[in-house]
Design an enzyme around this catalytic site. Sequence first.
Site, PDB file in Angstrom:
ATOM      1  N   PRO A 176     -29.730 -43.174  32.917  1.00  0.00           N
ATOM      2  CG  PRO A 176     -30.523 -40.989  32.599  1.00  0.00           C
ATOM      3  CD  PRO A 176     -30.926 -42.325  33.154  1.00  0.00           C
ATOM      4  CB  SER A 219     -22.528 -52.156  32.850  1.00  0.00           C
ATOM      5  OG  SER A 219     -22.282 -52.033  31.464  1.00  0.00           O
ATOM      6  CG  LEU A 252     -32.498 -52.754  33.773  1.00  0.00           C
ATOM      7  CD1 LEU A 252     -32.986 -52.817  35.217  1.00  0.00           C
ATOM      8  CD2 LEU A 252     -31.916 -54.098  33.349  1.00  0.00           C
ATOM      9  CB  ILE A 268     -36.716 -47.004  26.637  1.00  0.00           C
ATOM     10  CG1 ILE A 268     -36.121 -46.696  28.015  1.00  0.00           C
ATOM     11  CG2 ILE A 268     -37.863 -47.999  26.729  1.00  0.00           C
ATOM     12  CD1 ILE A 268     -35.430 -47.862  28.698  1.00  0.00           C
ATOM     13  N   GLY A 275     -32.589 -64.757  29.084  1.00  0.00           N
ATOM     14  CA  GLY A 275     -33.290 -65.015  27.829  1.00  0.00           C
ATOM     15  C   GLY A 275     -33.006 -63.954  26.790  1.00  0.00           C
ATOM     16  CD  GLU A 309     -31.260 -57.805  26.253  1.00  0.00           C
ATOM     17  OE1 GLU A 309     -31.201 -57.880  27.500  1.00  0.00           O
ATOM     18  OE2 GLU A 309     -32.332 -57.674  25.637  1.00  0.00           O
ATOM     19  CE1 TYR A 325     -37.266 -55.831  31.838  1.00  0.00           C
ATOM     20  CE2 TYR A 325     -35.142 -55.235  30.874  1.00  0.00           C
ATOM     21  CZ  TYR A 325     -35.882 -55.813  31.894  1.00  0.00           C
ATOM     22  OH  TYR A 325     -35.252 -56.363  32.971  1.00  0.00           O
TER      23      TYR A 325
END
Length: 396
Positions: free
Chosen positions: A127, A131, A124, A156, A251, A374, A122
């Site tokens: 650098p 947040s 997202l 990642i 999740g 997360e 995943y």
Amino acid sequence: MDFELNEDQRAFAETARQFALERLSPMAAEWDEKHIFPKDVLKEAGELGFLSLYTPEEQGGLALSRLDSSIIFEQLAMGCTSTTAFMTIHNMVTWMIASFATDEAKAEYCPQLITGDWLGSYCLTEPNAGSDAAALTTSAKKVKDQYILNGAKTFISGAGETDVLVVMARAVNNDQGSNKKAEYKSGAKGISAFIVPADAAGITYGRKEPKMGWNSQPTRSITFDNVAIPARNLLGQEGEGFTFAMKGLDGGRINIATCSVGTAQQALNQATQYMNERKQFGKSLAQFQGLQFKLADMATELVAARQLVRYAASKLDRQDPEATAYCAMAKRFATDTGFTVCDQALQLYGGYGYIKEYPLERYFRDVRVHQILEGTNEIMRLIIARRLLVEGTEIL
């Protein structure tokens, strides 16, 4: 409200517990020491359905609830925190593709992801966009029937070893002319999600990061240099990527909180056993009242964390309007508690807890990152507080 597990949930937990005992726990220390990514064991997990727990049935998944999945992940984490954490990431990738991809892409990717023949990452974080996920700059320019990706991702999990990437990028439709300067929408509304083959031309991987923990899964940066993918690999519609990412993160926060609970439970179990066996000053550690108090506090806080995680998972399953706030609460509390319990369990072992012959130092290292990924726990506090401060909000 019934807090007891039903018959199916007990069966799920027992299957996961046996897998953790037989296939994860015996090798966890070696995987950590030698930095081994156990693809063969992950494939076995896929055969049991552990890589597609909440993937829809029509795509071959088990279609379990997030609560059921949390119960399973907790048991798996008791065997190997790092490997279980990767399973949760793979589950998110599989679920996103099975839920939002085109029918053609679902048929191409889901069967291999569900079985573990292919593994997913995943993508997202960037650098300069951690947040603040809405500030990402990776771009995807549409030219005819393709998207051309440029940019970079960092931290990642599985990168360089996985087969499929779900990438968040800023998309722009440039069908009017490939020479026209692209203008990308800023903010969350400009983000789209794409399926990218991990071996696509133009992808390069950075070094395998030397990490404090989570050593059974590689972590690398990824650079995209004019990477061309079919337009059918867009998930949903352009501009929906941030919505998908936030759904995934709710999740994901439950998942990583659960990994902390499972690891802390195993640390508590081992500390309890050690206190009964270890003798000092002519009696077992279990007979010292000060240590009894420490053990009692660890157990109490761990039970509270578990119940909050399961409560948040149930709200996510019901699509409760306050589910996001509760997922943030669960993630903040459970990851902090999990780290504290592992730290205190190590302390109870004394000097033995600090050496690698015993697993306490590995538990301690592995759960530390859960307070960061997360969404950091500081960001969790922002999510909770901002929701509380909205006029008319009644979270509790």
